[in-house]
Design a protein around this motif. Structure first.
Motif, PDB file in Angstrom:
ATOM      1  N   PRO A   1       0.538  15.695  -1.048  1.00  0.00           N
ATOM      2  CA  PRO A   1      -0.314  16.380  -2.024  1.00  0.00           C
ATOM      3  C   PRO A   1      -1.554  15.566  -2.431  1.00  0.00           C
ATOM      4  CG  PRO A   1       1.985  16.584  -2.649  1.00  0.00           C
ATOM      5  CD  PRO A   1       1.931  15.620  -1.501  1.00  0.00           C
ATOM      6  N   VAL A   2      -1.437  14.236  -2.445  1.00  0.00           N
ATOM      7  CA  VAL A   2      -2.589  13.386  -2.758  1.00  0.00           C
ATOM      8  C   VAL A   2      -3.545  13.366  -1.566  1.00  0.00           C
ATOM      9  CG1 VAL A   2      -3.329  11.019  -3.276  1.00  0.00           C
ATOM     10  CG2 VAL A   2      -1.337  11.979  -4.442  1.00  0.00           C
ATOM     11  N   LEU A   3      -2.981  13.246  -0.372  1.00  0.00           N
ATOM     12  CA  LEU A   3      -3.818  13.208   0.837  1.00  0.00           C
ATOM     13  C   LEU A   3      -4.613  14.501   1.030  1.00  0.00           C
ATOM     14  CD1 LEU A   3      -1.366  11.473   3.342  1.00  0.00           C
ATOM     15  CD2 LEU A   3      -3.412  10.486   2.307  1.00  0.00           C
ATOM     16  N   THR A   4      -4.023  15.631   0.628  1.00  0.00           N
ATOM     17  CA  THR A   4      -4.717  16.919   0.790  1.00  0.00           C
ATOM     18  C   THR A   4      -5.632  17.238  -0.382  1.00  0.00           C
ATOM     19  OG1 THR A   4      -2.865  18.126  -0.196  1.00  0.00           O
ATOM     20  CG2 THR A   4      -2.880  17.905   2.219  1.00  0.00           C
ATOM     21  N   GLY A   5      -5.611  16.387  -1.427  1.00  0.00           N
ATOM     22  CA  GLY A   5      -6.491  16.589  -2.573  1.00  0.00           C
ATOM     23  C   GLY A   5      -5.930  17.509  -3.644  1.00  0.00           C
ATOM     24  N   LYS A   6      -4.690  17.957  -3.483  1.00  0.00           N
ATOM     25  CA  LYS A   6      -4.079  18.849  -4.481  1.00  0.00           C
ATOM     26  C   LYS A   6      -3.636  18.089  -5.730  1.00  0.00           C
ATOM     27  CE  LYS A   6      -2.638  22.474  -1.374  1.00  0.00           C
ATOM     28  NZ  LYS A   6      -1.567  23.176  -0.716  1.00  0.00           N
ATOM     29  N   GLU A   7      -3.333  16.800  -5.557  1.00  0.00           N
ATOM     30  CA  GLU A   7      -2.923  15.964  -6.687  1.00  0.00           C
ATOM     31  C   GLU A   7      -3.683  14.650  -6.620  1.00  0.00           C
ATOM     32  OE1 GLU A   7       1.280  15.466  -7.223  1.00  0.00           O
ATOM     33  OE2 GLU A   7       1.673  17.580  -6.816  1.00  0.00           O
ATOM     34  N   LYS A   8      -3.634  13.907  -7.741  1.00  0.00           N
ATOM     35  CA  LYS A   8      -4.305  12.622  -7.828  1.00  0.00           C
ATOM     36  C   LYS A   8      -3.235  11.530  -7.978  1.00  0.00           C
ATOM     37  CE  LYS A   8      -7.755  10.286 -10.744  1.00  0.00           C
ATOM     38  NZ  LYS A   8      -6.959   9.123 -11.093  1.00  0.00           N
ATOM     39  N   TYR A   9      -3.447  10.426  -7.295  1.00  0.00           N
ATOM     40  CA  TYR A   9      -2.536   9.291  -7.443  1.00  0.00           C
ATOM     41  C   TYR A   9      -2.715   8.746  -8.857  1.00  0.00           C
ATOM     42  CZ  TYR A   9       0.193   5.224  -6.049  1.00  0.00           C
ATOM     43  OH  TYR A   9       1.176   4.260  -5.947  1.00  0.00           O
ATOM     44  N   PRO A  10      -1.633   8.511  -9.592  1.00  0.00           N
ATOM     45  CA  PRO A  10      -1.769   8.077 -10.988  1.00  0.00           C
ATOM     46  C   PRO A  10      -2.402   6.690 -11.146  1.00  0.00           C
ATOM     47  CG  PRO A  10       0.539   8.057 -10.302  1.00  0.00           C
ATOM     48  CD  PRO A  10      -0.241   8.629  -9.161  1.00  0.00           C
ATOM     49  N   ASP A  11      -3.196   6.546 -12.192  1.00  0.00           N
ATOM     50  CA  ASP A  11      -3.803   5.259 -12.542  1.00  0.00           C
ATOM     51  C   ASP A  11      -2.859   4.485 -13.460  1.00  0.00           C
ATOM     52  OD1 ASP A  11      -6.232   5.743 -11.202  1.00  0.00           O
ATOM     53  OD2 ASP A  11      -7.008   6.881 -12.913  1.00  0.00           O
ATOM     54  N   GLY A  12      -3.017   3.179 -13.498  1.00  0.00           N
ATOM     55  CA  GLY A  12      -2.312   2.347 -14.477  1.00  0.00           C
ATOM     56  C   GLY A  12      -0.808   2.244 -14.295  1.00  0.00           C
ATOM     57  N   VAL A  13      -0.317   2.393 -13.076  1.00  0.00           N
ATOM     58  CA  VAL A  13       1.131   2.363 -12.835  1.00  0.00           C
ATOM     59  C   VAL A  13       1.718   0.997 -13.180  1.00  0.00           C
ATOM     60  CG1 VAL A  13       2.951   2.631 -11.106  1.00  0.00           C
ATOM     61  CG2 VAL A  13       0.980   4.168 -11.082  1.00  0.00           C
ATOM     62  N   ILE A  14       1.097  -0.065 -12.681  1.00  0.00           N
ATOM     63  CA  ILE A  14       1.614  -1.419 -12.931  1.00  0.00           C
ATOM     64  C   ILE A  14       1.616  -1.719 -14.435  1.00  0.00           C
ATOM     65  CG2 ILE A  14       1.171  -3.898 -12.604  1.00  0.00           C
ATOM     66  CD1 ILE A  14       2.349  -2.575 -10.102  1.00  0.00           C
ATOM     67  N   GLU A  15       0.544  -1.372 -15.111  1.00  0.00           N
ATOM     68  CA  GLU A  15       0.457  -1.612 -16.557  1.00  0.00           C
ATOM     69  C   GLU A  15       1.574  -0.870 -17.299  1.00  0.00           C
ATOM     70  OE1 GLU A  15      -2.044  -0.635 -14.577  1.00  0.00           O
ATOM     71  OE2 GLU A  15      -3.356  -2.394 -14.597  1.00  0.00           O
ATOM     72  N   ALA A  16       1.832   0.361 -16.890  1.00  0.00           N
ATOM     73  CA  ALA A  16       2.900   1.150 -17.521  1.00  0.00           C
ATOM     74  C   ALA A  16       4.269   0.515 -17.270  1.00  0.00           C
ATOM     75  CB  ALA A  16       2.875   2.590 -17.001  1.00  0.00           C
ATOM     76  N   LEU A  17       4.480   0.021 -16.063  1.00  0.00           N
ATOM     77  CA  LEU A  17       5.749  -0.639 -15.743  1.00  0.00           C
ATOM     78  C   LEU A  17       5.922  -1.902 -16.582  1.00  0.00           C
ATOM     79  CD1 LEU A  17       5.691  -0.293 -11.843  1.00  0.00           C
ATOM     80  CD2 LEU A  17       7.256   0.891 -13.409  1.00  0.00           C
ATOM     81  N   GLU A  18       4.842  -2.660 -16.724  1.00  0.00           N
ATOM     82  CA  GLU A  18       4.916  -3.905 -17.498  1.00  0.00           C
ATOM     83  C   GLU A  18       5.186  -3.638 -18.980  1.00  0.00           C
ATOM     84  OE1 GLU A  18       2.238  -6.940 -14.794  1.00  0.00           O
ATOM     85  OE2 GLU A  18       1.175  -5.627 -16.201  1.00  0.00           O
TER      86      GLU A  18
END
Length: 189
Positions: A103-120
């Protein structure tokens, strides 16, 4: 005492190979080991998880919600997806790499930002590694999984097991040298 390990990643990252090497090493060390693997919808690109439990006596490979002592994530969104499996005070080792689903590759969805920060923010004991950079520096991107194995072995303090022998037993001879270097670099992270 039984330890519970959760390995998560995306199909094609070598998560299952690492699980097999790890399980073999633990068995060779005399532990009772139970392993369970789950493949996502697609062999490549789908979510892959492996549950490994080891100790003196283990009755089931299943790790319930909030029961994993250690989670090693080969891809950061997969870490976020399975974070509920990690116990309070558990340890997270995460590869700071992005693998885009369809879905990200086809442009239907966006890869989420701030994943590492959220995990930390969620996990007290997080080790972020860039296994991709280490693998690229070695000249073989496919060694990321073995870099992660080295990190996990060091985190679990299992350096006394002959991991080099196990890497040689599980990989073709032509890639032994590069994967041994990847493992050693992972141990040093």
């Amino acid at each position: 005492m039984v330890k519970s390990l959760l390995l998560v990643g995306v199909g094609g990252q070598g998560t299952i190979l690492v699980s097999k090497i790890l399980s073999q090493g633990l068995i060779n060390e005399g532990y009772d080991v139970k392993m369970s693997e789950i493949h996502g919808m697609a062999q490549r690109g789908g979510s892959v998880t492996t549950q490994i439990r080891f100790g003196e006596k283990v009755y089931s490979p299943s790790i319930g919600e909030g029961e994993a002592d250690v989670m090693i994530a080969f891809e950061k969104v997969e870490a976020a997806r399975y974070l509920n499996q990690l116990k309070k005070g558990g340890r997270l080792i995460v590869n700071d790499v992005e693998m885009y689903p369809l879905p990200v590759l086809t442009g239907k969805e966006k890869y989420p930002d701030g994943v590492i920060e959220a995990l930390e923010k969620e996990v007290e004991n997080v080790k972020v590694v860039n296994a991709r950079k280490v693998a690229e520096d070695l000249g073989e991107i496919k060694t990321q999984n073995i870099v992660m194995l080295g990190c996990l072995v060091k985190a679990l303090e299992l350096e006394n097991i002959d991991w080099i022998k196990l890497i040689k037993e599980n990989l073709p001879e032509r890639v032994h040298e590069i994967n041994i270097k990847a493992f050693e670099n992972g141990m040093n992270l």
